[in-house]
Design an enzyme around this catalytic site. Structure first.
Site, mmCIF file in Angstrom:
data_model
loop_
_atom_site.group_PDB
_atom_site.id
_atom_site.type_symbol
_atom_site.label_atom_id
_atom_site.label_comp_id
_atom_site.label_asym_id
_atom_site.label_seq_id
_atom_site.Cartn_x
_atom_site.Cartn_y
_atom_site.Cartn_z
ATOM 1 N N LYS A 182 -3.716 -0.921 14.573
ATOM 2 C CA LYS A 182 -2.943 0.097 15.293
ATOM 3 C C LYS A 182 -3.491 0.258 16.708
ATOM 4 O O LYS A 182 -4.700 0.230 16.918
ATOM 5 C CB LYS A 182 -2.990 1.411 14.524
ATOM 6 C CG LYS A 182 -2.307 1.303 13.176
ATOM 7 C CD LYS A 182 -2.309 2.634 12.461
ATOM 8 C CE LYS A 182 -2.242 2.435 10.961
ATOM 9 N NZ LYS A 182 -3.436 1.910 10.356
ATOM 10 N N GLU A 191 0.838 -1.212 0.000
ATOM 11 C CA GLU A 191 0.000 0.000 0.000
ATOM 12 C C GLU A 191 0.870 1.258 0.000
ATOM 13 O O GLU A 191 2.051 1.220 0.330
ATOM 14 C CB GLU A 191 -0.955 -0.017 1.194
ATOM 15 C CG GLU A 191 -0.245 -0.025 2.515
ATOM 16 C CD GLU A 191 -0.836 0.974 3.493
ATOM 17 O OE1 GLU A 191 -1.218 2.078 3.072
ATOM 18 O OE2 GLU A 191 -0.887 0.634 4.690
#
Ligand code: PSU
Ligand code: MN
Length: 294
Positions: free
Chosen positions: A154, A22
């Protein structure tokens, strides 16, 4: 519709393993100038382990699968590069902007390009305290058959909420050599993973079994914990301060994740950056080994 890099075209023709990478992590996740170096180092890791890197982004409205070196430089350094999720792709094609793609948009394009393995840092997920702030990454994982290697979600997120959403969407989550769901900067988020795998061949077998069972319409999340995690006390302090700062500054929408990542990088004296880079490199290596096994 898709422009392939020279290297990716050749790999496709020769049916060689390709790993999607990405680009939001490059444009909005890591600080300059380290971001470009990391993007290049990550591509080198794919090559070193026998794969072909396909960094995905839009350049002047054109979807690129694999970037030539000047294109990679542009995604890393151009202030006009926007962060694009799946819903933005058609719009950015028509406005001819340049954009970095999130996990959701990258996975979508990888699928269009026939690529089955994807490496990132950490997934987007359910945000803390905001009922309707959920990354489009989750819905993308529910709908795109791809193996995605990450270090969990995250730690800025609501990990429990994210795991519940992955369960609702029937997205399988595997722990690579671990029974603990990783917490991105931290090796262990405090949540268990039911399914542990200890080899790449096991992941390939699961991928094939899913096909036979027709449970192969969504992603497989392979979680790969970081080896040397961030100092726990420092992590917890910065996390609390960063969440408070985001609230105070009314950060919303797609700016939230880049804001918090930048908060970590600028408050941790290089420590979160070191961990973030370790994560992406180790995930890339594992993703390449999986791509070779498939
Ligand atoms: N992993 C990283 N750094 C990042 C991201 C992932 O190590 O910057 C990006 C990915 O592109 C992911 C995005 O899709 O953060 C999530 O953004 P949001 O929460 O707005 O969906
Ligand atoms: Mn969001």
């Amino acid at each position: 519709m898709i422009k392939y890099s020279k290297e990716v075209s050749q790999a496709k023709a020769a049916k060689k393993p390709i790993v999607a990478l990405e680009s939001t992590i490059i444009s909005h996740g890591l600080p300059r100038p380290r971001n470009l170096e990391v993007a290049q180092e990550v591509e080198e890791i794919v090559r070193a382990f026998g794969g072909t890197p396909a960094t995905i982004a839009l350049i002047d409205g054109v979807i690129h699968v694999g970037l030539e070196s000047d294109e990679l430089t542009r995604i890393a350094n151009d202030d006009l590069v926007v962060k694009a999720s799946t819903r933005d792709l058609a719009i950015i094609e028509s406005t001819k902007q340049s954009a970095a793609t999130t996990v959701a948009a990258t996975a979508h394009i990888a699928k269009l390009a026939g690529i089955s393995v994807f490496a990132t840092g950490g997934l987007g997920g359910v945000h803390r305290g905001h009922t309707y702030d959920e990354s489009a990454d989750l819905l993308a994982l529910a709908n795109i058959p791809i193996v995605i290697v990450c270090a969990g979600v995250k730690s800025i997120l609501d990990v429990a909420g994210t795991l519940e959403r992955l369960e609702s969407f029937a997205v399988p989550v595997l722990g690579y050599k671990t029974n603990k769901f990783p917490g991105f900067y931290l090796t262990d988020s405090g949540f268990e993973i039911e399914h542990r795998v200890d080899s790449v061949s096991q992941i390939a077998e699961i991928w094939n079994n899913r096909h036979d069972l027709k449970t192969d319409n969504c992603a497989i999340v392979v979680t790969n914990p970081v080896e040397n995690q961030m100092d726990l006390a420092l992590h917890n302090k910065i996390l609390a301060d960063g969440l408070a700062a985001a609230e105070k500054e009314h950060i919303s929408g797609k700016a939230v994740t880049p804001f918090l990542l930048e908060y970590f990088h600028s408050s941790s004296n290089g420590e979160s950056l070191r961990v973030n880079i370790d994560i992406i490199k180790s995930n890339t290596q594992l993703a390449t080994q999986i791509a070779c096994a498939l």
